[in-house]
Structure formats: structure tokens, C-alpha cells
Scaffold this motif. Sequence first.
Motif, mmCIF file in Angstrom:
data_model
loop_
_atom_site.group_PDB
_atom_site.id
_atom_site.type_symbol
_atom_site.label_atom_id
_atom_site.label_comp_id
_atom_site.label_asym_id
_atom_site.label_seq_id
_atom_site.Cartn_x
_atom_site.Cartn_y
_atom_site.Cartn_z
ATOM 1 N N TRP A 72 0.807 -1.219 0.000
ATOM 2 C CA TRP A 72 0.000 0.000 0.000
ATOM 3 C C TRP A 72 0.844 1.275 0.000
ATOM 4 O O TRP A 72 0.464 2.279 -0.610
ATOM 5 C CB TRP A 72 -0.981 -0.017 1.168
ATOM 6 N N ALA A 73 2.008 1.267 0.675
ATOM 7 C CA ALA A 73 2.743 2.532 0.836
ATOM 8 C C ALA A 73 3.498 2.939 -0.426
ATOM 9 O O ALA A 73 4.128 3.993 -0.430
ATOM 10 C CB ALA A 73 3.701 2.438 2.024
ATOM 11 N N HIS A 74 3.434 2.115 -1.509
ATOM 12 C CA HIS A 74 4.043 2.621 -2.745
ATOM 13 C C HIS A 74 3.232 3.788 -3.319
ATOM 14 O O HIS A 74 3.699 4.465 -4.229
ATOM 15 C CB HIS A 74 4.270 1.508 -3.773
ATOM 16 N N HIS A 75 2.036 4.025 -2.774
ATOM 17 C CA HIS A 75 1.291 5.237 -3.128
ATOM 18 C C HIS A 75 1.797 6.445 -2.347
ATOM 19 O O HIS A 75 1.331 7.555 -2.563
ATOM 20 C CB HIS A 75 -0.205 5.040 -2.816
ATOM 21 N N GLY B 32 7.625 11.002 2.729
ATOM 22 C CA GLY B 32 8.729 11.057 3.683
ATOM 23 C C GLY B 32 8.751 9.927 4.687
ATOM 24 O O GLY B 32 9.098 10.120 5.854
ATOM 25 N N LEU B 33 8.380 8.718 4.251
ATOM 26 C CA LEU B 33 8.441 7.567 5.164
ATOM 27 C C LEU B 33 9.881 7.137 5.434
ATOM 28 O O LEU B 33 10.143 6.404 6.377
ATOM 29 C CB LEU B 33 7.665 6.388 4.574
ATOM 30 N N GLY B 34 10.798 7.555 4.564
ATOM 31 C CA GLY B 34 12.208 7.205 4.747
ATOM 32 C C GLY B 34 12.643 6.089 3.829
ATOM 33 O O GLY B 34 11.804 5.338 3.287
ATOM 34 N N PRO B 35 13.957 5.938 3.618
ATOM 35 C CA PRO B 35 14.467 4.974 2.631
ATOM 36 C C PRO B 35 14.163 3.518 2.972
ATOM 37 O O PRO B 35 13.961 2.707 2.079
ATOM 38 C CB PRO B 35 15.977 5.243 2.624
ATOM 39 N N ASN C 264 10.470 2.846 2.103
ATOM 40 C CA ASN C 264 10.341 2.932 0.651
ATOM 41 C C ASN C 264 10.929 1.708 -0.032
ATOM 42 O O ASN C 264 10.360 1.170 -0.993
ATOM 43 C CB ASN C 264 11.024 4.206 0.134
ATOM 44 N N ALA C 265 12.090 1.247 0.447
ATOM 45 C CA ALA C 265 12.755 0.091 -0.178
ATOM 46 C C ALA C 265 11.913 -1.176 -0.013
ATOM 47 O O ALA C 265 11.754 -1.961 -0.948
ATOM 48 C CB ALA C 265 14.142 -0.111 0.426
ATOM 49 N N ILE C 266 11.349 -1.354 1.188
ATOM 50 C CA ILE C 266 10.544 -2.563 1.445
ATOM 51 C C ILE C 266 9.331 -2.595 0.507
ATOM 52 O O ILE C 266 9.026 -3.619 -0.119
ATOM 53 C CB ILE C 266 10.095 -2.603 2.924
ATOM 54 N N PHE C 267 8.652 -1.462 0.395
ATOM 55 C CA PHE C 267 7.446 -1.425 -0.444
ATOM 56 C C PHE C 267 7.797 -1.461 -1.929
ATOM 57 O O PHE C 267 7.010 -1.956 -2.732
ATOM 58 C CB PHE C 267 6.591 -0.217 -0.076
ATOM 59 N N ALA D 114 9.883 1.826 -8.417
ATOM 60 C CA ALA D 114 11.204 2.399 -8.127
ATOM 61 C C ALA D 114 10.981 3.793 -7.533
ATOM 62 O O ALA D 114 10.600 4.724 -8.244
ATOM 63 C CB ALA D 114 12.036 2.476 -9.388
ATOM 64 N N ALA D 115 11.221 3.921 -6.229
ATOM 65 C CA ALA D 115 10.877 5.161 -5.522
ATOM 66 C C ALA D 115 11.493 6.416 -6.152
ATOM 67 O O ALA D 115 10.806 7.441 -6.258
ATOM 68 C CB ALA D 115 11.258 5.043 -4.047
ATOM 69 N N PRO D 116 12.765 6.399 -6.580
ATOM 70 C CA PRO D 116 13.321 7.643 -7.149
ATOM 71 C C PRO D 116 12.566 8.094 -8.410
ATOM 72 O O PRO D 116 12.368 9.293 -8.610
ATOM 73 C CB PRO D 116 14.768 7.264 -7.492
#
Length: 631
Positions: free
Chosen positions: A299-302, A307-310, A313-316, A371-373
Amino acid sequence: MTTAANTVAQKKGFGATLWDWLTTVDHKKIGILYLIGGGFFFVLGGIEALMIRLQLLVPNNDFVSAGFFNELITMHGTTMIFLAAMPLLFGFMNAIVPLQIGARDVAFPFINSLGFWMFFFGGLFLNLSWFIDAAPDAGWTSYASLSLASTGHGIDFYAIGLQIAGAGTLMAGINFLVTIINMRAPGMTYMRMPLFTWTTFVASALILFAFPPLTVGLFFLTFDRMFGGNFFDVNFGGNTIIWEHIFWIFGHPEVYILILPSFGIFSEIFTIFSRKRLFGYSAMVFATVLIGFLGFMVWAHHMFTVGLGPTANAIFAVATMAIAVPTGVKIFNWLLTMWGGSIRITTPMLYALGFIPSFVMGGVTGVQQGAAPLDYQLHDSYFIVAHFHYVIVGGVVLAILAATHLYWPKMFGTMLSETLGKVTFWFFFVGFHMTFFLQHFLGLMGMPRRVWTYNADQGWDLFNAISTVGAILMAIGVIVLVINIIMTTAKNERVGNDPWEDGRTLEWAIPSPPPFYNFPQTPLVRGLDSYWIEKQEGNKKGWIPAEPLADIHMPNGSIIPLIMSFGLFVAGFGAMFRLEHSWGLPVLIGGLVITFLAMAARSVKDDLGFYVTKDEIIRTEDALRNERGSK
């Protein structure tokens, strides 16, 4: 009572027919009601989409105002997800799944009816916002900072309407779960269930776990706006990000609640029109379950940009890429089902063939955003609009249109025109790609989503104009489908049990439309694709009875579900206007009294249903055989 519903061709007055539909608990009729309700909201959402596209046709346009545009994008998204796509899929689930597993009805017919009426009144409540005060204007996700700041009652309509409709959806999900677990015919093991039943099963499990968070979030939002709660108000120690977590813990599984039944529909189509058993059936089942499991872990890839932190972000990001794997398994299994098959290009098969490249494009852009970036760059651009429309329209809407053509003869006993069906497909399919393909590039060129208008010097003019033309083509396709339905209904040319001639599962073994008791005797299932096995062995009936002919117990219809839902509908208005108008509080209390009295009536009424006698079953079956023989 026993003779009320079993005549094949029954002449009834308008009042009796209307009462029959308002009180029905028959899963097939409730399926049709879902199609009517969902179809109405689909057209409404489509009109809203057309108005959005007309506003963006040219730069600096003033076709609608900025405030009205915000209401349009909010209501378009909310209507299409909650009031069109889900109910239309529920329509096909209701009509087909009990037949596929050899059941007489769903486990809880009364709750099935209540679920429909709650959806209907919730949707009606939400859409009355256009005429009373103002429509919601904070986007379909209704992010808390925006929704708390929104003036008027638009967001209140959103929160209360979705709570009523969402409760109906939760009931439907529980009902399908219990039905599939408890009511399968003898021999119908889990690994013999058709893929559409499997995907309905997993989607229903997702509903069971995904809708309670949404309900909680909407309660919090309602309390914040109407009762001075501070769940999301940062000025009083609340947290707006919590709304995003709550919403997307529901919102991402919701995507799979929509797409999994669509996968099931396409699995049925590929097997029927390739005249082959589904390739890798076991892998498809496990992929479906895995998608359901992983759907709660992404869910948090939305929320990569909040600003959840790296670490988060990496886990999701990893989970987002992982969920693509079972989906890829399905794509290859569909391709291999067609490989070496005897393919017939019918209207449903055209939709299925168009679905694969369309949905793959939506999936690929989804993995890119994992890919978060990259997501930081694309997040609020038109690239996102393109992506989720490729998933929802390229997956879900194509499946709904395919299922409409595939299952229409089974549900109504008449065949939609193949010629007009193909006209609908080409208009819709070409229009869909024209509308959304170029929006990827608009996003990469920097066009933000949810903008009301844009300046002429940014290079976006041509692509926006083409997008709007594509939307008009899609609308023409839907209009052709409506014409097709009207012409087919007017002609009323009846079809047999298996109008496609290559049906593989139990629903194609019984008359079209089925009698109200479905099967005169519970069928015995001897393997996957039960009807196909019986046909191959020369059994013209198409199924083997698992029990001797006996009286059938059926539930009575009831008006109580409609009254209960109507009471909540009335109470919603009272809750909203209780402080502004003297009539608000009495209306709130009156609506709740209506609902609770209806619940009490249901509790004390000793409704034992009725029996269809053996003689009546024999007469009905003989009449159905004679009708088939006269075609």
C-alpha cells in the motif's frame, strides 16, 4: 407460493413484476439488478469523464469552472471505482458463480439482497450531492488535509454514501466466501473450481480484510467533519498521513478486488474460445492466491513522496516488484492456453486478446513506479493517470464488456449481435489507447494531474486534443453497446443451454436463462471443466445428478432489505443537516428507527421459505425442454 415463480413464460402485471424485483432474493435477479445499477453509474461516470476531457481539449479553456472541475474528477473516480466497476463485477459473480459450483443460490439470499440495496442507496446518496449543496471536491482518495478544508457538505456526502455502499460490499464479500466454501456440489473440490469462481473467492477474502479499514477511516473523517473529532487535524494533535495509510491499506487491495474477477472472466473466455483446458490451472490458482496475499503488502508505494524514509520505501518497492511475478505467470498461461488451440474470434475473445497487451502496459508502468526515485518524478503527473487507466480500463472495463457479451445469453436467454459487438470493441479499444497512451508522454513532459487548465506554450496541446477525441470514441462504443442491448431485447430470439457451443463449466449445462432453482437435482462433478467432460463422454444432458429428484427448499422474497437500506439513506441526510436545520435531528432519528424496526421485523418474522414439489420441477423441466425443442 410454490407456483409463483416456476412457470417458464409467466404473464404478470407491471405492479406484480415491480414488486417481484424489489423483493427478490434470487441471486440471478440480484445479479441483473447489480448490472442495471452499475451500468447506470458507469454511464454517469463516463459523462463526468467526457466533461473532464472536453475541459482539457484546448489550452486556457473555460468549459467548466475550476471548482466544478475538482468536483468532476472526484465524482468520476469515486463513481467508477465504487459504484460502477465493483457492482458490475458483482453482477456477474452473482449470476454465474452459484451456477459454476452447482449451488441453488448463495449462502445468505437475504443478505445478498441487503448488500445490493445498500450499494444502490449509498450510490444514490453520493450522487444527490450534485443537486444538494455541492459535490465532493477533494479527489477520489479524499486526502484528509483537503477533505477537512472543503466547505459545504460535499465530503459528508462522500463519507456517508461510501459507508452505506461499503457495508453492502462487505456483506456481498462475506456471502460469496461462505457460498464457495459451503455450497459446492459433490465432487467440486477446490482444485476443480473454475477460475472465475477462484478469483471471486480470493477477491471476496480481500473484501473481508480491506473494507473494514476504509469503514474505520470514513468514520474518523465523518467524526472530524461533523462531530468535532481530531483524528486528522494537525492543529489538535491529529495526523493527516494516517488517513493515507488507512485509505491505501484499503485502496491497493481494492485494485486486486477489481482485477482478480476480471482475470477470472478472461480465463473462462480463453478456454471456451481456444477449445482447450486452461494451461497451468494449478499455477493460475496459486498465482491468484499469491496476488491476494501480496496485495496487502504494497500500500505505501502510493506514499513514496510523503517522507516515510528509505527503509520503508525500499521494502514497499521490493513488494511492488514481487507482485508482478504471479501476474506475469497468468499472462504466460493465457498465451499458452491459446497456443495450439482452435481459436474462434468472437466478441468476448476480441476483448480478451485486446486485454493482454493493454494490461501488460499498465503492469509495466506500475513496476516502473515501484522504483521510488522514479516515482518522485512521476508521482503527481499525467503518467500516473495513464498508468492506472491502463490497469483499470485495460483490465477491468474490458473484462466487464467481455463478460457482458459472454454471459448475456446465459443471463437473459438472448444473444447480443456479434457485428455490433465488434463495432463496440473497435470504437472502445481504439478510443481507449488514443485517450491514455499519450498521457504517459504528457506526464513525462511535465503536465501535472488534477489541473483544471494549462497554457498554450507548453507543448501539451496536440496530445490533449487527441486524448479528448479518444474519449469520444469510447463513448460512441458504449452507445453502440446500448443500442445492441435494446435491439437484442426487442427481437427476443431465444438461445439454447450452450449458445457459444464450446462451454466447459456447469453454467452452460442448464437452460438460458436458468430456472429459479438452477438445477432440478444437485449435480455430481467428475473433474475440472465438468460440462466438457460430460459432453466428451456423450452425455447430452451435460451433468450427472448426485441425488434423486426431491422437493427443493427455496427462500421467500422480502421487502425488508430495501426498507433497511432506505432507513440508512434517510438517516444520512439527518446526520448532515442536524445542526443547520430543525428537521435534521428528527430525520436522523426517524431514519435509524426505520432501519431498526425493519431489523426487528426480520428477527421476529418466522420465514421458513417454501418448497418446490417434485411434480412442479418435472412440469417446469418438461416445459423448458419443449421450449428448447421448438427453437
